[in-house]
Design a protein around this motif. Structure first.
Motif, PDB file in Angstrom:
ATOM      1  N   ILE A 197      11.729  15.601  -2.072  1.00 13.06           N
ATOM      2  CA  ILE A 197      12.740  15.034  -1.925  1.00 13.06           C
ATOM      3  C   ILE A 197      12.714  13.959  -1.052  1.00 13.06           C
ATOM      4  N   MET A 198      13.183  12.920  -1.135  1.00 19.35           N
ATOM      5  CA  MET A 198      13.029  11.605  -0.345  1.00 19.35           C
ATOM      6  C   MET A 198      14.769  11.230  -0.342  1.00 19.35           C
ATOM      7  N   THR A 199      15.124  10.923   1.047  1.00 20.41           N
ATOM      8  CA  THR A 199      16.503  10.422   1.083  1.00 20.41           C
ATOM      9  C   THR A 199      16.441   8.938   1.473  1.00 20.41           C
ATOM     10  N   ILE A 200      17.198   8.034   0.882  1.00 22.19           N
ATOM     11  CA  ILE A 200      17.739   6.840   1.160  1.00 22.19           C
ATOM     12  C   ILE A 200      18.414   6.731   2.364  1.00 22.19           C
ATOM     13  N   ASP A 201      17.832   6.410   3.383  1.00 20.61           N
ATOM     14  CA  ASP A 201      18.645   6.455   4.463  1.00 20.61           C
ATOM     15  C   ASP A 201      18.355   5.270   5.687  1.00 20.61           C
ATOM     16  N   LYS A 202      17.775   4.264   4.901  1.00 20.24           N
ATOM     17  CA  LYS A 202      17.468   2.958   5.664  1.00 20.24           C
ATOM     18  C   LYS A 202      18.248   1.573   5.123  1.00 20.24           C
ATOM     19  N   THR A 203      18.822   0.972   5.809  1.00 19.10           N
ATOM     20  CA  THR A 203      19.463  -0.219   5.420  1.00 19.10           C
ATOM     21  C   THR A 203      19.093  -1.425   6.265  1.00 19.10           C
ATOM     22  N   MET A 237       0.955  -1.213  -0.042  1.00 20.54           N
ATOM     23  CA  MET A 237       0.205  -0.042   0.057  1.00 20.54           C
ATOM     24  C   MET A 237       0.966   1.364  -0.004  1.00 20.54           C
ATOM     25  N   THR A 238       1.673   1.371  -0.942  1.00 25.90           N
ATOM     26  CA  THR A 238       2.618   2.381  -1.191  1.00 25.90           C
ATOM     27  C   THR A 238       2.769   3.002  -2.476  1.00 25.90           C
ATOM     28  N   ASN A 239       2.963   4.369  -2.542  1.00 24.02           N
ATOM     29  CA  ASN A 239       3.303   4.642  -4.001  1.00 24.02           C
ATOM     30  C   ASN A 239       4.865   4.728  -4.096  1.00 24.02           C
ATOM     31  N   ASN A 240       5.002   3.862  -5.521  1.00 25.99           N
ATOM     32  CA  ASN A 240       6.576   3.441  -5.777  1.00 25.99           C
ATOM     33  C   ASN A 240       6.805   4.284  -6.919  1.00 25.99           C
ATOM     34  N   ASP A 241       6.346   5.497  -7.306  1.00 26.80           N
ATOM     35  CA  ASP A 241       6.536   6.342  -8.333  1.00 26.80           C
ATOM     36  C   ASP A 241       7.716   7.430  -7.995  1.00 26.80           C
ATOM     37  N   TRP A 242       9.005   7.108  -8.315  1.00 32.03           N
ATOM     38  CA  TRP A 242       9.996   8.121  -7.801  1.00 32.03           C
ATOM     39  C   TRP A 242      10.952   8.311  -9.009  1.00 32.03           C
ATOM     40  N   GLU A 243      11.784   9.345  -8.854  1.00 34.38           N
ATOM     41  CA  GLU A 243      12.595   9.669  -9.914  1.00 34.38           C
ATOM     42  C   GLU A 243      14.246   9.581  -9.377  1.00 34.38           C
ATOM     43  N   GLY A 244      15.162   8.976 -10.102  1.00 38.70           N
ATOM     44  CA  GLY A 244      16.516   9.272  -9.634  1.00 38.70           C
ATOM     45  C   GLY A 244      17.009   8.002  -9.744  1.00 38.70           C
ATOM     46  N   GLU A 245      18.151   7.760  -9.147  1.00 40.30           N
ATOM     47  CA  GLU A 245      19.139   6.442  -9.068  1.00 40.30           C
ATOM     48  C   GLU A 245      19.704   6.238  -7.654  1.00 40.30           C
ATOM     49  N   ILE A 246      19.477   4.944  -7.146  1.00 39.63           N
ATOM     50  CA  ILE A 246      19.872   4.668  -6.002  1.00 39.63           C
ATOM     51  C   ILE A 246      21.153   3.791  -6.036  1.00 39.63           C
ATOM     52  N   LYS A 247      22.354   4.307  -5.460  1.00 38.38           N
ATOM     53  CA  LYS A 247      23.777   3.685  -5.566  1.00 38.38           C
ATOM     54  C   LYS A 247      24.057   3.494  -4.228  1.00 38.38           C
ATOM     55  N   ASN A 248      23.957   4.641  -3.407  1.00 33.09           N
ATOM     56  CA  ASN A 248      24.496   4.501  -2.294  1.00 33.09           C
ATOM     57  C   ASN A 248      23.645   4.941  -1.137  1.00 33.09           C
ATOM     58  N   PHE A 249      24.022   4.603   0.110  1.00 31.28           N
ATOM     59  CA  PHE A 249      23.313   5.285   1.412  1.00 31.28           C
ATOM     60  C   PHE A 249      23.387   6.889   1.334  1.00 31.28           C
ATOM     61  N   GLY A 250      22.481   7.547   1.689  1.00 34.55           N
ATOM     62  CA  GLY A 250      22.263   8.817   1.533  1.00 34.55           C
ATOM     63  C   GLY A 250      21.934   9.404   0.204  1.00 34.55           C
ATOM     64  N   ASP A 251      21.729   8.610  -0.855  1.00 39.64           N
ATOM     65  CA  ASP A 251      21.334   9.119  -2.021  1.00 39.64           C
ATOM     66  C   ASP A 251      19.887   9.536  -1.804  1.00 39.64           C
ATOM     67  N   VAL A 273      16.013  10.751  -4.133  1.00 43.30           N
ATOM     68  CA  VAL A 273      15.278  10.649  -5.105  1.00 43.30           C
ATOM     69  C   VAL A 273      14.041  11.596  -4.973  1.00 43.30           C
ATOM     70  N   ARG A 274      13.584  11.735  -6.077  1.00 38.65           N
ATOM     71  CA  ARG A 274      12.298  12.844  -6.180  1.00 38.65           C
ATOM     72  C   ARG A 274      10.880  12.072  -6.527  1.00 38.65           C
ATOM     73  N   ILE A 275      10.097  12.686  -5.687  1.00 36.43           N
ATOM     74  CA  ILE A 275       8.699  12.192  -5.958  1.00 36.43           C
ATOM     75  C   ILE A 275       8.006  13.401  -6.661  1.00 36.43           C
ATOM     76  N   TYR A 334      16.815   1.417   1.178  1.00 35.43           N
ATOM     77  CA  TYR A 334      15.597   2.011   0.896  1.00 35.43           C
ATOM     78  C   TYR A 334      15.287   3.280   1.799  1.00 35.43           C
ATOM     79  N   GLY A 335      14.258   3.801   1.522  1.00 33.11           N
ATOM     80  CA  GLY A 335      13.939   5.025   2.030  1.00 33.11           C
ATOM     81  C   GLY A 335      12.331   5.256   1.899  1.00 33.11           C
ATOM     82  N   TYR A 336      11.676   5.875   2.781  1.00 36.56           N
ATOM     83  CA  TYR A 336      10.244   6.154   2.708  1.00 36.56           C
ATOM     84  C   TYR A 336       9.982   7.537   3.282  1.00 36.56           C
ATOM     85  N   LYS A 337       8.724   8.124   2.844  1.00 38.25           N
ATOM     86  CA  LYS A 337       8.370   9.150   3.404  1.00 38.25           C
ATOM     87  C   LYS A 337       6.698   9.440   3.761  1.00 38.25           C
TER      88      LYS A 337
END
Length: 277
Positions: A46-52, A1-15, A17-19, A257-260
């Motif tokens: 802007i959403m930060t990928i800050d979870k591992t 039950m989440t929106n998974n539409d985002w823009e950007g590229e995830i390579k490293n912790f702290g990257d 992405v844009r919603i 991963y990250g979420y907002k």
């Protein structure tokens, strides 16, 4: 039950992405044959990928030789499943925390859940649906899509998630499951279908959600649409290595991963006592 539409590229912790969502209010609807021109700019968050999450295990050759399965692949699959279970619980906990903080609409409280009976348990779900409607979470004005009406209907489809205890209460209610052919068919297939127009999901994880002063009789229910939470994920590293010290294989993975909570009014949290005999 989440929106998974985002823009950007995830390579490293702290990257980040844009919603991107439409700024629908900028599109003016007029009448006549000469339209007014309006400037439109999409809204971006802007959403930060800050979870591992991660795992690592070692499996020796002797055990593999005696097994009919590819054990290294099997344990990799189990590790991935367990990570996703933990992420799912973390998301549910974040929504409940937001409700307690006053951001997400809430019914009942952790210490004083709404009491129900078999005759009136459906009232809770009618209340949830009414809140979603009032907050425009289920109307077109709550979400316009760049992709058109089909995408809009998917993003606005309401779902309600509950644990097995609350689900059992619904199944035992003679107001919701009648001893008819249709009712028997529902129970036979193990499908509850919908309640108050919301698709029902069972999740054992939700019974692990915690809250200060949580009553032992409280069951957590989370309802809403995909517009409530945006989620981005990436399996950053999945590796199978040979252990240089022993006759064994090593499997490990790192999950980023990250979420907002992007639209709190598209969610509802309820604390409810399940009906009993």
């Amino acid at each position: 039950m989440t929106n998974n539409d985002w823009e950007g590229e995830i390579k490293n912790f702290g990257d980040t992405v844009r919603i991107t969502t439409p700024n629908a209010s900028a599109v003016a609807i007029g009448s006549g044959i000469v339209p007014n021109t309006s400037d439109v700019y999409p809204d971006q968050i802007i959403m930060t990928i800050d979870k591992t999450k991660n795992f690592q295990f070692k499996f020796n050759d002797v055990e593999q030789a005696q097994s009919q399965f590819n054990m290294i692949e099997g344990y990799m699959a189990i590790g991935n499943q367990k990570m996703l279970d933990e992420v799912n619980l973390e998301l549910e906990q974040a929504v409940v925390d937001a409700a307690i903080a006053g951001d997400v609409p809430m019914i009942g409280t952790a210490a004083a859940p709404v009491a129900t009976t078999f005759d009136n348990v459906n009232n809770v779900f009618n209340h949830i649906k009414r809140l979603l409607v009032q907050n425009k979470a289920l109307s077109a004005s709550g979400f316009y899509s760049f992709k058109g009406s089909q995408e809009q209907s998917l993003q606005l489809a309401p779902v309600v998630t509950m644990g097995p205890t609350m689900y059992e209460g619904l199944m035992n209610s003679n107001k919701l499951t009648h001893p008819t052919v249709a009712g028997d068919e529902i129970l036979y297939k193990g499908i509850a279908g919908q309640i108050a127009g919301m698709k029902i999901f069972q999740d054992t994880n939700i019974e692990k959600v915690t809250a200060v002063g949580l009553s032992q009789d409280a069951n957590v229910i989370i309802a809403g649409t995909k517009m409530g939470v945006t989620f981005a994920e990436q399996f950053s590293k999945v590796e199978k290595l040979r252990d240089p010290q022993t006759f064994a294989d090593i499997g490990r993975a790192l999950y980023l991963y990250g979420y907002k909570i992007t639209n709190p009014k598209s969610l509802v949290v309820a604390f409810v006592e399940a009906p009993t005999q």
